[in-house]
Design an enzyme around this catalytic site. Structure first.
Site, PDB file in Angstrom:
ATOM      1  N   ASP A   9       0.847  -1.190   0.000  1.00  0.00           N
ATOM      2  CA  ASP A   9       0.000   0.000   0.000  1.00  0.00           C
ATOM      3  C   ASP A   9       0.885   1.243   0.000  1.00  0.00           C
ATOM      4  O   ASP A   9       1.657   1.463   0.940  1.00  0.00           O
ATOM      5  CB  ASP A   9      -0.879  -0.039   1.256  1.00  0.00           C
ATOM      6  CG  ASP A   9      -1.887   1.082   1.335  1.00  0.00           C
ATOM      7  OD1 ASP A   9      -1.707   2.126   0.682  1.00  0.00           O
ATOM      8  OD2 ASP A   9      -2.868   0.921   2.092  1.00  0.00           O
ATOM      9  N   ASN A  23      -5.464  13.906 -10.155  1.00  0.00           N
ATOM     10  CA  ASN A  23      -6.133  14.472 -11.316  1.00  0.00           C
ATOM     11  C   ASN A  23      -5.763  15.950 -11.361  1.00  0.00           C
ATOM     12  O   ASN A  23      -5.225  16.497 -10.403  1.00  0.00           O
ATOM     13  CB  ASN A  23      -7.647  14.226 -11.276  1.00  0.00           C
ATOM     14  CG  ASN A  23      -8.324  14.863 -10.094  1.00  0.00           C
ATOM     15  OD1 ASN A  23      -8.147  16.055  -9.816  1.00  0.00           O
ATOM     16  ND2 ASN A  23      -9.117  14.086  -9.376  1.00  0.00           N
ATOM     17  N   GLY A  31      -9.104   5.952  -6.709  1.00  0.00           N
ATOM     18  CA  GLY A  31      -7.853   5.210  -6.784  1.00  0.00           C
ATOM     19  C   GLY A  31      -6.810   5.674  -5.790  1.00  0.00           C
ATOM     20  O   GLY A  31      -7.109   5.953  -4.617  1.00  0.00           O
ATOM     21  N   VAL A  32      -5.566   5.779  -6.255  1.00  0.00           N
ATOM     22  CA  VAL A  32      -4.446   6.206  -5.416  1.00  0.00           C
ATOM     23  C   VAL A  32      -4.714   7.601  -4.846  1.00  0.00           C
ATOM     24  O   VAL A  32      -4.472   7.858  -3.664  1.00  0.00           O
ATOM     25  CB  VAL A  32      -3.133   6.199  -6.232  1.00  0.00           C
ATOM     26  CG1 VAL A  32      -2.007   6.886  -5.485  1.00  0.00           C
ATOM     27  CG2 VAL A  32      -2.734   4.777  -6.580  1.00  0.00           C
ATOM     28  N   ASP A  33      -5.215   8.482  -5.683  1.00  0.00           N
ATOM     29  CA  ASP A  33      -5.491   9.857  -5.267  1.00  0.00           C
ATOM     30  C   ASP A  33      -6.451   9.881  -4.072  1.00  0.00           C
ATOM     31  O   ASP A  33      -6.192  10.526  -3.054  1.00  0.00           O
ATOM     32  CB  ASP A  33      -6.081  10.627  -6.454  1.00  0.00           C
ATOM     33  CG  ASP A  33      -6.122  12.128  -6.270  1.00  0.00           C
ATOM     34  OD1 ASP A  33      -5.456  12.654  -5.362  1.00  0.00           O
ATOM     35  OD2 ASP A  33      -6.820  12.782  -7.055  1.00  0.00           O
ATOM     36  N   SER A 121      -1.079   6.336 -14.095  1.00  0.00           N
ATOM     37  CA  SER A 121      -1.964   6.235 -15.269  1.00  0.00           C
ATOM     38  C   SER A 121      -2.500   4.841 -15.557  1.00  0.00           C
ATOM     39  O   SER A 121      -3.170   4.638 -16.563  1.00  0.00           O
ATOM     40  CB  SER A 121      -1.293   6.799 -16.531  1.00  0.00           C
ATOM     41  OG  SER A 121      -1.216   8.198 -16.473  1.00  0.00           O
ATOM     42  N   THR A 122      -2.244   3.860 -14.687  1.00  0.00           N
ATOM     43  CA  THR A 122      -2.680   2.489 -14.977  1.00  0.00           C
ATOM     44  C   THR A 122      -4.060   2.163 -14.441  1.00  0.00           C
ATOM     45  O   THR A 122      -4.610   1.119 -14.780  1.00  0.00           O
ATOM     46  CB  THR A 122      -1.677   1.469 -14.418  1.00  0.00           C
ATOM     47  OG1 THR A 122      -1.608   1.620 -13.000  1.00  0.00           O
ATOM     48  CG2 THR A 122      -0.316   1.628 -15.050  1.00  0.00           C
ATOM     49  N   GLY A 123      -4.625   3.019 -13.646  1.00  0.00           N
ATOM     50  CA  GLY A 123      -5.967   2.766 -13.123  1.00  0.00           C
ATOM     51  C   GLY A 123      -7.017   3.230 -14.117  1.00  0.00           C
ATOM     52  O   GLY A 123      -7.048   2.792 -15.272  1.00  0.00           O
ATOM     53  N   ILE A 124      -7.827   4.148 -13.680  1.00  0.00           N
ATOM     54  CA  ILE A 124      -8.921   4.644 -14.514  1.00  0.00           C
ATOM     55  C   ILE A 124      -8.423   5.330 -15.789  1.00  0.00           C
ATOM     56  O   ILE A 124      -9.150   5.429 -16.769  1.00  0.00           O
ATOM     57  CB  ILE A 124      -9.850   5.566 -13.700  1.00  0.00           C
ATOM     58  CG1 ILE A 124     -11.169   5.752 -14.419  1.00  0.00           C
ATOM     59  CG2 ILE A 124      -9.166   6.880 -13.391  1.00  0.00           C
ATOM     60  CD1 ILE A 124     -12.294   6.244 -13.552  1.00  0.00           C
TER      61      ILE A 124
END
Length: 174
Positions: A9, A23, A31-33, A121-124
């Site tokens: 994590d 973003n 997500g991470v954000d 950039s690998t999530g949404i």
């Protein structure tokens, strides 16, 4: 510089700085954000609002990076960077690589010795994990930085395996 991989994590990393796949609004998201804002507490959002009120009224541009407090996280700082949305029609690899390079420049300006990155950039945003890993490894290896340790922190075992493989692959880019 040492580059390590961690299955875990990002918000629990004991590092000088962790990188947020933010973003452009800098005001939190999924997500991470979202995880960083939830775990770090309201201090991070307050710092992001102050950035929006001063230098980043229109938000943070893709490929750029800026730092705030880490609030209640173990890290000292959060470096926010905006990754590109994946596109089949346009090569945005340079923007993704810029996220890593610009984050390391910010880390240098802070005097950070350890920086932990997510898979930006690998999530949404839809970037393919194997391609994102290749770009990230190359960008970090080529960066002119004083950072002593970079950690790529992957949340899923499959992602971790892809990043291990990408790190072992010979670099063919110039």
């Amino acid at each position: 510089m040492d580059i390590t991989l961690v299955l875990g994590d990002l918000t629990e990393q004991d590092a000088d700085a962790i990188v947020n796949a933010a973003n452009s609004s800098l005001l939190g998201g999924g997500g991470v954000d979202g995880a960083i804002h939830r775990r770090g507490g309201p201090e991070i959002l307050e710092a992001c609002r102050a950035l929006r009120a001063s230098h980043y009224g229109k938000g943070l541009a893709t490929g750029q990076a800026v730092a705030t407090t880490a609030g209640r996280l173990k890290a000292r700082w959060v470096i926010h960077t905006v990754g590109p949305v994946y596109s089949r029609d346009e090569d945005r690899s340079a923007l993704l690589a810029s996220c890593y390079r610009e984050s390391l420049k910010v880390a240098d300006s802070l005097g950070a010795a350890t920086v932990a990155f997510p898979a930006i950039s690998t999530g949404i945003f839809g970037w393919h994990m194997d391609d994102a890993a290749r770009i990230a490894w190359h960008a970090v290896r080529q960066a002119d930085t004083q950072v002593a340790e970079v950690r790529f922190v992957l949340f899923e075992p499959d992602a971790y395996a892809l990043w291990v493989r990408a790190g072992r692959a010979p670099t063919t880019e110039g």
